[in-house]
Design an enzyme around this catalytic site. Sequence first.
Site, PDB file in Angstrom:
ATOM      1  N   ARG A  54      50.465   3.623  38.864  1.00  0.00           N
ATOM      2  CA  ARG A  54      49.799   4.795  39.455  1.00  0.00           C
ATOM      3  C   ARG A  54      49.991   6.033  38.581  1.00  0.00           C
ATOM      4  O   ARG A  54      49.259   7.007  38.684  1.00  0.00           O
ATOM      5  CB  ARG A  54      50.272   5.014  40.894  1.00  0.00           C
ATOM      6  CG  ARG A  54      49.536   6.111  41.613  1.00  0.00           C
ATOM      7  CD  ARG A  54      49.404   5.887  43.133  1.00  0.00           C
ATOM      8  NE  ARG A  54      50.585   5.400  43.776  1.00  0.00           N
ATOM      9  CZ  ARG A  54      51.675   6.144  44.057  1.00  0.00           C
ATOM     10  NH1 ARG A  54      51.712   7.411  43.747  1.00  0.00           N
ATOM     11  NH2 ARG A  54      52.704   5.600  44.651  1.00  0.00           N
ATOM     12  N   ASP A 178      31.780  21.058  32.709  1.00  0.00           N
ATOM     13  CA  ASP A 178      31.293  19.697  32.907  1.00  0.00           C
ATOM     14  C   ASP A 178      30.376  19.369  31.724  1.00  0.00           C
ATOM     15  O   ASP A 178      29.252  19.861  31.627  1.00  0.00           O
ATOM     16  CB  ASP A 178      30.539  19.601  34.234  1.00  0.00           C
ATOM     17  CG  ASP A 178      30.083  18.169  34.539  1.00  0.00           C
ATOM     18  OD1 ASP A 178      29.954  17.368  33.600  1.00  0.00           O
ATOM     19  OD2 ASP A 178      29.829  17.863  35.730  1.00  0.00           O
ATOM     20  N   LYS A 203      29.074   7.970  32.387  1.00  0.00           N
ATOM     21  CA  LYS A 203      27.813   8.196  31.689  1.00  0.00           C
ATOM     22  C   LYS A 203      27.960   7.886  30.191  1.00  0.00           C
ATOM     23  O   LYS A 203      28.216   6.760  29.835  1.00  0.00           O
ATOM     24  CB  LYS A 203      27.331   9.617  31.945  1.00  0.00           C
ATOM     25  CG  LYS A 203      27.554  10.105  33.372  1.00  0.00           C
ATOM     26  CD  LYS A 203      26.765   9.321  34.409  1.00  0.00           C
ATOM     27  CE  LYS A 203      26.931   9.970  35.776  1.00  0.00           C
ATOM     28  NZ  LYS A 203      26.601   9.174  36.900  1.00  0.00           N
TER      29      LYS A 203
HETATM   30  C1  LIG Z   1      27.022  16.020  35.633  1.00  0.00           C
HETATM   31  C2  LIG Z   1      27.829  15.108  36.513  1.00  0.00           C
HETATM   32  N1  LIG Z   1      29.062  15.465  36.855  1.00  0.00           N
HETATM   33  C3  LIG Z   1      29.814  14.662  37.643  1.00  0.00           C
HETATM   34  C4  LIG Z   1      29.341  13.472  38.158  1.00  0.00           C
HETATM   35  C5  LIG Z   1      30.212  12.640  39.068  1.00  0.00           C
HETATM   36  O1  LIG Z   1      30.684  11.524  38.383  1.00  0.00           O
HETATM   37  P1  LIG Z   1      30.932  10.061  39.009  1.00  0.00           P
HETATM   38  O2  LIG Z   1      29.628   9.551  39.518  1.00  0.00           O
HETATM   39  O3  LIG Z   1      31.490   9.303  37.859  1.00  0.00           O
HETATM   40  O4  LIG Z   1      31.925  10.221  40.123  1.00  0.00           O
HETATM   41  C6  LIG Z   1      28.055  13.057  37.813  1.00  0.00           C
HETATM   42  C7  LIG Z   1      27.498  11.789  38.350  1.00  0.00           C
HETATM   43  O5  LIG Z   1      26.303  11.591  38.414  1.00  0.00           O
HETATM   44  C8  LIG Z   1      27.278  13.899  36.966  1.00  0.00           C
HETATM   45  O6  LIG Z   1      26.025  13.557  36.613  1.00  0.00           O
END
Ligand SMILES: Cc1ncc(COP(=O)(O)O)c(C=O)c1O
Length: 386
Positions: A54, A178, A203
């Site tokens: 963990r 992000d 992604k």
């Molecule tokens: C720009 C962005 N941030 C965060 C996330 C969240 O990620 P996860 O789906 O891996 O939890 C996504 C998911 O589509 C995303 O496109």
Amino acid sequence: MTRRNAPPAPDTIAAQALRRIDPRTGAVVPGIELASTFARDEDYVARQGYIYARDGGPTVEHVEAVLAALEGAAGTLVFASGMAAMVALAETLATGEHVVAPAGMYLGGANWLRRMQARRGIDVTFVGPEPGAAEAAIRPGRTRLVWLETPSNPTWDIADIAATATATHAAGARLGVDCTAAPPCTTRALALGADVAYHSGTKYLGGHSDLTAGVLSLAARDPFWEDLCAIRRLMGSVMAAFEAWLLLRGLRTLHLRYARSSASALAIARHFDGHPGVARVLYPGLPAHPGHAVAARQMTGGFGGMLSLLVAGTEPQAVDVARFAEVFIPATSLGGVESLIEHRRTVEGEDSPAPPTLLRLSVGIEDPADLIADLEQALERAGCGG
Ligand SMILES: Cc1ncc(COP(=O)(O)O)c(C=O)c1O
């Protein structure tokens, strides 16, 4: 060109996953360390620091080291999903603290911040994509976190990381970005002044639509880093070893995949810009995109594979284009080797800020001529442009 004595370039680091050849077997690819617990040595000391899965283990530590090297980070933490990483970051906030975030940020993240606002008394200001909007919303002394998403889904607005970092730091706050659509092969947010580089590793970093992953890379190993380590351990939101191994494998081809997706997306954007079946193309690689100048400075390895088309027609016609696609796959998510098409409003529901005729494309690594021909036939079959 010779690079003698120079440190390895990022694509070399990625391709070799830091060249950690197994000293016992010579294996050039690491094994998957599935153990949940690790035996102490004869002095009752944890060997190599591993105690319990963990907290992370060897495979998790390996992928974190590769990501930290690519980001230029002091440390990286990987999580079971992008949302798990976002929740961990939000958990560092205390009641009464203020957050500035884009109104168009990833919907799951925005929903989590709204929940924190309602349940925890975190104060959140959501701002528009106009340049300077985030800076103007900062409240010196009260703002703890400024959040950016760039390029941001589904209109691919571009935020200026360096400019926001200066304003954020002047107010004593932290900047998190992000960078899901702009992985470190094109944007290194920490080098531009961010304190936290965030990714849904589901992604581009993973790149094969076969895992969920969240990544937080930090500029410093300070008390904030320690807090995040504790939160991940206590919430149990660490990435599992198998996913860490898949992520390691995906990262080896990150630079190649991103370059190919970027080149194909640019070709598609240029082809459909001015096309009778398409009212508007949204892609930061096009000079007419409002964020192009900042993107050209900030995305040094390509503008990425994400673009949106506003079809010349109605909402049902836009849905038809997604239905009629034969090469693009009608699925959500992004950043994989296979191209995806999605009618964003259908996926997000009535509250979606996405224009009704918007189709989001995630361009993969197929032959771009197949992708263009596919969109041509789908637009024609749907009767777009009259
Ligand atoms: C720009 C962005 N941030 C965060 C996330 C969240 O990620 P996860 O789906 O891996 O939890 C996504 C998911 O589509 C995303 O496109």
